[in-house]
Scaffold this active site. Structure first.
Site, PDB file in Angstrom:
ATOM      1  N   GLY A   1     -15.128  -0.686 -18.005  1.00 43.44           N
ATOM      2  CA  GLY A   1     -14.268   0.086 -17.127  1.00 43.44           C
ATOM      3  C   GLY A   1     -13.543  -0.831 -16.160  1.00 43.44           C
ATOM      4  N   CYS A   2     -12.448  -0.357 -15.588  1.00 46.10           N
ATOM      5  CA  CYS A   2     -11.648  -1.214 -14.717  1.00 46.10           C
ATOM      6  C   CYS A   2     -12.400  -1.587 -13.441  1.00 46.10           C
ATOM      7  CB  CYS A   2     -10.312  -0.559 -14.404  1.00 46.10           C
ATOM      8  SG  CYS A   2     -10.407   1.102 -13.714  1.00 46.10           S
ATOM      9  N   TYR A   3     -12.913  -0.586 -12.698  1.00 42.04           N
ATOM     10  CA  TYR A   3     -13.692  -0.913 -11.499  1.00 42.04           C
ATOM     11  C   TYR A   3     -14.924  -1.731 -11.865  1.00 42.04           C
ATOM     12  CZ  TYR A   3     -11.095   2.564  -8.706  1.00 42.04           C
ATOM     13  OH  TYR A   3     -10.130   3.265  -8.037  1.00 42.04           O
TER      14      TYR A   3
ATOM     15  N   PHE B   1      -6.891  -7.764 -10.042  1.00 42.50           N
ATOM     16  CA  PHE B   1      -6.404  -7.783 -11.417  1.00 42.50           C
ATOM     17  C   PHE B   1      -5.623  -6.503 -11.684  1.00 42.50           C
ATOM     18  CE2 PHE B   1     -10.578  -6.013 -11.070  1.00 42.50           C
ATOM     19  CZ  PHE B   1     -10.678  -4.983 -11.985  1.00 42.50           C
TER      20      PHE B   1
END
Length: 314
Positions: free
Chosen positions: A114-116, A285
């Protein structure tokens, strides 16, 4: 030439993957008719005809898609939350260790982080592995992301003409501490407890910052900010996707770091700042790059044995 199928190619992550493939001459994209993209029999045909299938789907649909795969040679790269902590699935963050990279290279089932979670795990995993931060440290995370991380529905809410004025301000959510990334944050890093996590989205499209604050007197190994920065720089020294900024980069930037500065880039920056009592370790990012489609393509490149950065922006 590898045959690639994107199940969920009309979603945010799927579209970004497709865009990245426009400069590739080593893959053939298998395109399903738009009116059959939810037909299980048609999806089964395309998955089993592919060398590599990307799943850019909700969790339940991703689980169903995996069950349609009968071809033992098809590699599935899943961008959903469904399989990130499941046995038999490689976790798609190769920079964490050689074991992670080898599992991706040799695996048939790969779960994209996942991004987080990517932002947090990229900071916490090396600290736990190096014995600097213990598994029972009381971890808290503060993070901000562009609204594209919320998917097509949230994007539409931000971008529609005459939108609700509430979207001009910060959207803080996850109050119940049940965010879907918490499970992998704990499992991949080896923490004893899920972190306290405070995410928010604001009025810009993509890019994010994830902050991990630390009290030095609670760390098992007492380190200065400079020492932690140097440790992380050494840990990631051979990784082209991760750049550890020089100590004092926040001061050089005028004391403010902007969360959309890495939008459109497929790598991750790491910043360490603070003092001898309190340290902040942060990652910056693109939530659609290293936090989603960029990471998925990096995993595909590893599977194919080509340059990990092929087709990506670094």
């Amino acid at each position: 030439m590898k045959k690639v199928f994107i199940d969920g190619s009309e979603g945010t992550t799927g579209l970004r993957i497709f865009e990245r493939f426009q400069v590739r001459d080593d893959i053939e994209i298998l395109k399903i008719d738009s009116d059959k993209r939810k037909d299980p029999d048609e999806i089964r045909k395309f998955i089993n005809a592919s060398d590599i299938t990307f799943l850019c789907l909700p969790d339940s649909a991703a689980i169903e898609a995996v069950e349609l795969c009968d071809n033992p040679d098809t590699v599935i790269i899943d961008a959903s939350t469904a399989h990130r902590t499941e046995p038999g699935w490689a976790y798609g963050f190769p920079e964490l260790s050689e074991e992670h990279r080898n599992a991706i290279a040799n695996g048939k089932r790969i779960a994209v982080p996942g991004c987080y979670a990517s932002g947090f795990i990229g900071l916490a995993y090396p600290l736990v592995k190096g014995g600097i931060m213990q598994a029972d440290y009381p971890v808290s995370i503060f993070a901000v992301s562009g609204y594209s991380g919320g998917g097509k529905k949230l994007i539409a809410s931000y971008e529609e003409e005459g939108r609700d004025a509430k979207y001009d301000s910060a959207r803080m959510y996850g109050w119940g501490q049940t965010h879907k990334h918490l499970k992998e944050m704990k499992a991949v890093t080896g923490l004893d407890r899920e972190p306290l996590f405070c995410p928010m989205t604001t009025n810009y499209h993509s890019g994010m910052i994830v902050q991990l604050p630390l009290y030095t007197d609670l760390l098992v190994k007492k380190k200065t900010p400079e020492e932690i920065r140097d440790y992380l720089a050494d840990y990631y020294k051979n990784e082209k996707f991760i750049k550890v900024l020089p100590f004092g980069a926040d001061v050089e930037a005028g004391g403010a770091m902007y969360s959309d500065a890495c939008a459109g880039w497929d790598g991750m920056e790491i910043l360490v700042t603070g003092n001898e009592q309190r340290i902040v370790v942060a990652s910056r990012f693109d939530n659609l790059g290293k936090g989603a489609s960029g990471a998925a393509i990096q995993c595909m490149n590893i599977v194919m044995g080509c340059d990990e950065a092929k087709g990506l922006h670094l």
